[in-house]
Design a protein around this motif. Structure first.
Motif, PDB file in Angstrom:
ATOM      1  N   ILE A  33     -65.236   0.165 -25.180  1.00 44.33           N
ATOM      2  CA  ILE A  33     -64.789   1.218 -25.970  1.00 44.33           C
ATOM      3  C   ILE A  33     -63.547   1.707 -25.479  1.00 44.33           C
ATOM      4  CG2 ILE A  33     -65.408   3.680 -26.566  1.00 44.33           C
ATOM      5  CD1 ILE A  33     -68.069   3.195 -26.945  1.00 44.33           C
ATOM      6  N   PHE A  34     -62.565   2.059 -26.476  1.00 44.85           N
ATOM      7  CA  PHE A  34     -61.333   2.627 -25.889  1.00 44.85           C
ATOM      8  C   PHE A  34     -61.625   3.902 -26.418  1.00 44.85           C
ATOM      9  CE2 PHE A  34     -58.725  -1.536 -27.732  1.00 44.85           C
ATOM     10  CZ  PHE A  34     -59.494  -2.297 -26.423  1.00 44.85           C
ATOM     11  N   PRO A  37     -57.614  10.947 -25.201  1.00 41.88           N
ATOM     12  CA  PRO A  37     -57.102  12.078 -26.244  1.00 41.88           C
ATOM     13  C   PRO A  37     -56.427  11.620 -27.529  1.00 41.88           C
ATOM     14  CG  PRO A  37     -55.814  12.042 -24.362  1.00 41.88           C
ATOM     15  CD  PRO A  37     -57.012  11.046 -24.056  1.00 41.88           C
ATOM     16  N   SER A  38     -56.282  12.308 -28.541  1.00 39.54           N
ATOM     17  CA  SER A  38     -55.331  11.884 -29.600  1.00 39.54           C
ATOM     18  C   SER A  38     -53.946  11.577 -28.997  1.00 39.54           C
ATOM     19  CB  SER A  38     -55.227  13.162 -30.541  1.00 39.54           C
ATOM     20  OG  SER A  38     -56.705  13.549 -30.941  1.00 39.54           O
ATOM     21  N   GLY A  39     -53.446  10.489 -29.497  1.00 41.41           N
ATOM     22  CA  GLY A  39     -52.044  10.190 -29.400  1.00 41.41           C
ATOM     23  C   GLY A  39     -51.832   9.308 -28.118  1.00 41.41           C
ATOM     24  N   CYS A  40     -53.058   8.838 -27.328  1.00 42.88           N
ATOM     25  CA  CYS A  40     -53.047   8.060 -26.156  1.00 42.88           C
ATOM     26  C   CYS A  40     -52.698   6.513 -26.548  1.00 42.88           C
ATOM     27  CB  CYS A  40     -54.206   8.053 -25.497  1.00 42.88           C
ATOM     28  SG  CYS A  40     -55.799   7.399 -26.210  1.00 42.88           S
ATOM     29  N   GLY A  41     -52.918   6.077 -27.709  1.00 47.21           N
ATOM     30  CA  GLY A  41     -52.532   4.658 -28.050  1.00 47.21           C
ATOM     31  C   GLY A  41     -53.879   3.943 -28.342  1.00 47.21           C
ATOM     32  N   LYS A  42     -55.078   4.445 -28.399  1.00 47.65           N
ATOM     33  CA  LYS A  42     -56.077   3.792 -28.625  1.00 47.65           C
ATOM     34  C   LYS A  42     -56.332   3.108 -29.846  1.00 47.65           C
ATOM     35  CE  LYS A  42     -58.876   7.778 -29.466  1.00 47.65           C
ATOM     36  NZ  LYS A  42     -57.795   8.611 -29.310  1.00 47.65           N
ATOM     37  N   SER A  43     -56.127   3.785 -31.048  1.00 46.21           N
ATOM     38  CA  SER A  43     -55.955   3.047 -32.405  1.00 46.21           C
ATOM     39  C   SER A  43     -55.029   2.112 -32.640  1.00 46.21           C
ATOM     40  CB  SER A  43     -56.087   4.241 -33.358  1.00 46.21           C
ATOM     41  OG  SER A  43     -57.203   5.013 -33.657  1.00 46.21           O
ATOM     42  N   THR A  44     -53.784   2.480 -32.081  1.00 46.24           N
ATOM     43  CA  THR A  44     -52.757   1.323 -32.129  1.00 46.24           C
ATOM     44  C   THR A  44     -53.207   0.064 -31.500  1.00 46.24           C
ATOM     45  OG1 THR A  44     -51.049   3.266 -32.157  1.00 46.24           O
ATOM     46  CG2 THR A  44     -50.259   0.975 -31.557  1.00 46.24           C
ATOM     47  N   LEU A  45     -53.864   0.295 -30.260  1.00 45.51           N
ATOM     48  CA  LEU A  45     -54.220  -0.921 -29.471  1.00 45.51           C
ATOM     49  C   LEU A  45     -55.076  -1.749 -30.366  1.00 45.51           C
ATOM     50  CD1 LEU A  45     -53.916  -2.402 -26.978  1.00 45.51           C
ATOM     51  CD2 LEU A  45     -55.647  -1.289 -25.863  1.00 45.51           C
ATOM     52  N   LEU A  46     -55.938  -1.011 -30.874  1.00 40.96           N
ATOM     53  CA  LEU A  46     -57.357  -1.738 -32.059  1.00 40.96           C
ATOM     54  C   LEU A  46     -56.514  -2.437 -32.940  1.00 40.96           C
ATOM     55  CD1 LEU A  46     -60.160  -1.879 -31.806  1.00 40.96           C
ATOM     56  CD2 LEU A  46     -60.069  -0.181 -33.992  1.00 40.96           C
ATOM     57  N   LEU A 161     -67.490   7.347 -36.815  1.00 40.86           N
ATOM     58  CA  LEU A 161     -68.423   8.198 -37.070  1.00 40.86           C
ATOM     59  C   LEU A 161     -67.986   9.696 -36.948  1.00 40.86           C
ATOM     60  CD1 LEU A 161     -71.086   7.398 -34.270  1.00 40.86           C
ATOM     61  CD2 LEU A 161     -70.940   6.452 -36.765  1.00 40.86           C
ATOM     62  N   SER A 162     -66.434   9.692 -37.098  1.00 42.40           N
ATOM     63  CA  SER A 162     -65.696  11.185 -37.028  1.00 42.40           C
ATOM     64  C   SER A 162     -66.131  11.930 -38.387  1.00 42.40           C
ATOM     65  CB  SER A 162     -64.231  10.673 -36.659  1.00 42.40           C
ATOM     66  OG  SER A 162     -63.628  10.027 -37.403  1.00 42.40           O
ATOM     67  N   ASN A 163     -66.242  11.133 -39.312  1.00 40.42           N
ATOM     68  CA  ASN A 163     -66.398  11.825 -40.658  1.00 40.42           C
ATOM     69  C   ASN A 163     -68.187  12.614 -40.924  1.00 40.42           C
ATOM     70  OD1 ASN A 163     -64.045  11.749 -41.465  1.00 40.42           O
ATOM     71  ND2 ASN A 163     -64.343   9.767 -42.838  1.00 40.42           N
ATOM     72  N   LEU A 164     -68.773  12.375 -39.796  1.00 43.50           N
ATOM     73  CA  LEU A 164     -70.295  12.743 -40.140  1.00 43.50           C
ATOM     74  C   LEU A 164     -70.657  14.033 -39.293  1.00 43.50           C
ATOM     75  CD1 LEU A 164     -71.910   8.954 -39.407  1.00 43.50           C
ATOM     76  CD2 LEU A 164     -71.010  10.178 -41.741  1.00 43.50           C
ATOM     77  N   HIS A 192     -62.566   9.084 -29.491  1.00 46.59           N
ATOM     78  CA  HIS A 192     -62.025  10.265 -28.730  1.00 46.59           C
ATOM     79  C   HIS A 192     -63.112  10.986 -28.125  1.00 46.59           C
ATOM     80  CE1 HIS A 192     -62.832  12.382 -32.433  1.00 46.59           C
ATOM     81  NE2 HIS A 192     -63.085  13.416 -31.890  1.00 46.59           N
ATOM     82  N   ASP A 193     -64.300  10.596 -28.663  1.00 50.35           N
ATOM     83  CA  ASP A 193     -65.633  11.485 -28.049  1.00 50.35           C
ATOM     84  C   ASP A 193     -66.113  10.740 -26.794  1.00 50.35           C
ATOM     85  OD1 ASP A 193     -68.049  12.443 -27.516  1.00 50.35           O
ATOM     86  OD2 ASP A 193     -68.408  12.390 -29.786  1.00 50.35           O
TER      87      ASP A 193
END
Length: 353
Positions: A33-34, A37-46, A161-164, A192-193
């Motif tokens: 799991i990456f 916080p928001s803006g840390c680059g985790k989604s970009t890395l994925l 899961l962020s929309n749930l 981010h959770d």
């Protein structure tokens, strides 16, 4: 097989560097799991792993093969997004099998794979429904089923899961954990959770500002954080951080004058003391290592969270048994568990004996 290796991966958007030389190895079958916080680059890395973004420098290998220049379709990965992205006019069965149909796979083989995915995800009773007749959790399971039928070498989840709502997130965490045990396939999951990270991961990668702060098991990060950022990001509620000073072979809370436990000398002197809320015991006023006043008491059933204004210091959080009633405004003493203390130097790095 689903071993993934990142070697000095960088990503620039113009003059802005968002991924700063990341080295990482994901073993076959791991749930990684990456988190950050928001803006840390985790989604970009994925997205770099998936091939949805082009790498500026460095390389990516999947099962020993360099896929840095490969398009997404050539990487053997399946991605599940935050948005379900289901076709509203199609049934569940048609949605799950759509990718296989467009690839020209025979109908009998598609049916076999779709039925197998439905069985794993417990979707058998919903196969002829359309997305509008499904709950959010059921829709997410359909999106996961669409990924499963491709039989990828690894699954990539981007905050699925962020929309749930809260109850569905708990249910889907269980479903995803069970899915990993059944399939045994490599999974990389962005969130981010930190609660999701702690409950799902074999290995957590904590990111901040495009760099890796620490990699380890949930227990490693909780019990042995490398720095202040990880110490406060991992754990819910987060760790209390207090200023401290060392005199001779003892340390005390700055501004409070409470001498605490002997301090075994180290190369760097601590300037911060960390203690988690669950590692503080409430005692009678006048006893313990610090004194304070309960400002707010939050009753949560099994637990009560006490916000305590420590004399001479800031307010800290104490986690107590919910069965114990402690009124707001009450003076109390606090005892810190000496086996659970964390020390940090002036640069925010952990000091370990």
């Amino acid at each position: 097989m689903g071993a993934i290796r990142l070697a000095n991966v960088e990503k620039w958007f113009g003059d802005l560097q968002v991924i700063k030389g990341i080295d990482l190895e994901v073993e076959d079958g791991e749930f990684v799991i990456f988190v950050g916080p928001s803006g840390c680059g985790k989604s970009t890395l994925l997205r770099l792993i998936a091939g949805l973004e082009e790498i500026s420098r460095g390389g990516i290998e999947i099962d020993g093969k360099d896929v840095t220049a490969e398009p997404p379709s050539g990487r053997g990965l399946s991605m599940v997004f935050q948005s379900y992205a289901l076709y509203p006019h199609m049934t569940v069965r048609e949605n799950v099998g759509f990718g296989l149909k467009t690839a020209g796979m025979p109908k009998a083989e598609i049916d076999q794979k779709v039925n197998a995915a439905a069985d794993v995800l417990k979707l058998d009773d919903y196969m002829e429904r359309r997305p509008k007749a499904l709950s959010g959790g059921q829709r997410q399971r359909v999106a996961i089923g669409r990924a499963i039928v491709r039989e990828p070498s690894a699954f990539l989840f981007d905050e699925p899961l962020s929309n749930l709502d809260a109850a569905l997130r708990v249910e889907m965490r269980f479903e995803i954990a069970r899915l990993h045990k059944v399939l045994g396939t490599t999974m990389i999951y962005v969130t981010h959770d930190q609660v999701e990270a702690m409950t799902l991961a074999d290995k957590i990668v904590v990111l901040q500002g495009g760099v890796i702060e620490q990699v380890g098991s949930p227990r490693d990060l909780y019990e042995r954080p490398d720095n202040l950022f990880v110490a406060q990001f991992i754990g819910s509620p987060k760790m209390n951080i207090l200023p401290c000073a060392v005199t001779a072979d003892r340390f005390e809370l700055e501004g409070n004058g409470s001498g605490l436990y002997p301090y075994a000398g180290a190369a760097a002197l601590p300037v911060k003391l960390g203690i988690r809320p669950e590692h503080i015991q409430v005692v009678e006023s006048g006893e313990g290592h610090a004194q304070g006043t309960v400002v707010v008491a939050e009753y949560l059933g099994a637990d009560t969270y006490l916000y305590v204004a420590i004399d001479g210091l800031e307010t800290i959080l104490v986690r107590t048994d919910g069965a114990e009633e402690i009124a707001e405004g009450r003076r109390i003493g606090l005892v810190f568990d000496e086996t659970r203390l964390h020390f940090f130097d002036a640069d925010g790095n952990s000091i370990r004996s």
